[in-house]
Design a protein around this motif. Structure first.
Motif, PDB file in Angstrom:
ATOM      1  N   GLN A 193       0.830  -1.196   0.078  1.00 45.55           N
ATOM      2  CA  GLN A 193      -0.190   0.170   0.198  1.00 45.55           C
ATOM      3  C   GLN A 193       0.764   1.073  -0.023  1.00 45.55           C
ATOM      4  O   GLN A 193       0.593   2.227  -0.567  1.00 45.55           O
ATOM      5  N   ASP A 194       1.832   1.215   0.721  1.00 48.26           N
ATOM      6  CA  ASP A 194       2.950   2.427   0.825  1.00 48.26           C
ATOM      7  C   ASP A 194       3.552   2.618  -0.553  1.00 48.26           C
ATOM      8  O   ASP A 194       3.437   3.697  -0.984  1.00 48.26           O
ATOM      9  N   GLU A 195       3.960   1.572  -1.130  1.00 48.40           N
ATOM     10  CA  GLU A 195       4.525   1.771  -2.834  1.00 48.40           C
ATOM     11  C   GLU A 195       3.315   2.247  -3.747  1.00 48.40           C
ATOM     12  O   GLU A 195       3.833   3.184  -4.572  1.00 48.40           O
ATOM     13  N   LYS A 204       0.831   4.118  -2.882  1.00 44.15           N
ATOM     14  CA  LYS A 204       0.719   5.409  -2.671  1.00 44.15           C
ATOM     15  C   LYS A 204       1.670   6.628  -2.984  1.00 44.15           C
ATOM     16  O   LYS A 204       1.595   7.388  -3.673  1.00 44.15           O
ATOM     17  N   GLU A 205       2.923   5.989  -2.830  1.00 42.29           N
ATOM     18  CA  GLU A 205       3.979   6.705  -3.565  1.00 42.29           C
ATOM     19  C   GLU A 205       3.986   6.794  -4.853  1.00 42.29           C
ATOM     20  O   GLU A 205       4.262   7.862  -5.381  1.00 42.29           O
TER      21      GLU A 205
END
Length: 63
Positions: free
Chosen positions: A32-34, A36-37
């Motif tokens: 999820q972080d990847e 979003k980035e």
């Protein structure tokens, strides 16, 4: 003896299950972080592209 073996087996199974769930949760969070980035980078690219297109249109209208 069978009860002790069953208890040990179930304890080991529970430990393995919780460890695997922890790894799954970490993987999901990283994914999820990847995502979003990547979306933030794409938004920045779109913003810069729009700015450049507006500047080009202004130059074309002045010239």
């Amino acid at each position: 003896m069978v009860k002790m073996g069953t208890f040990f087996g179930m304890s080991l199974g529970a430990f393995v299950f919780w460890q695997s769930m922890d790894k799954v949760h970490v993987w999901i969070a990283l994914h999820q972080d990847e995502k979003k980035e990547r979306e933030e980078r794409e938004m920045e690219v779109r913003r810069v592209r729009e700015e450049l297109m507006q500047q080009a249109q202004q130059r074309d209208s002045v010239a």
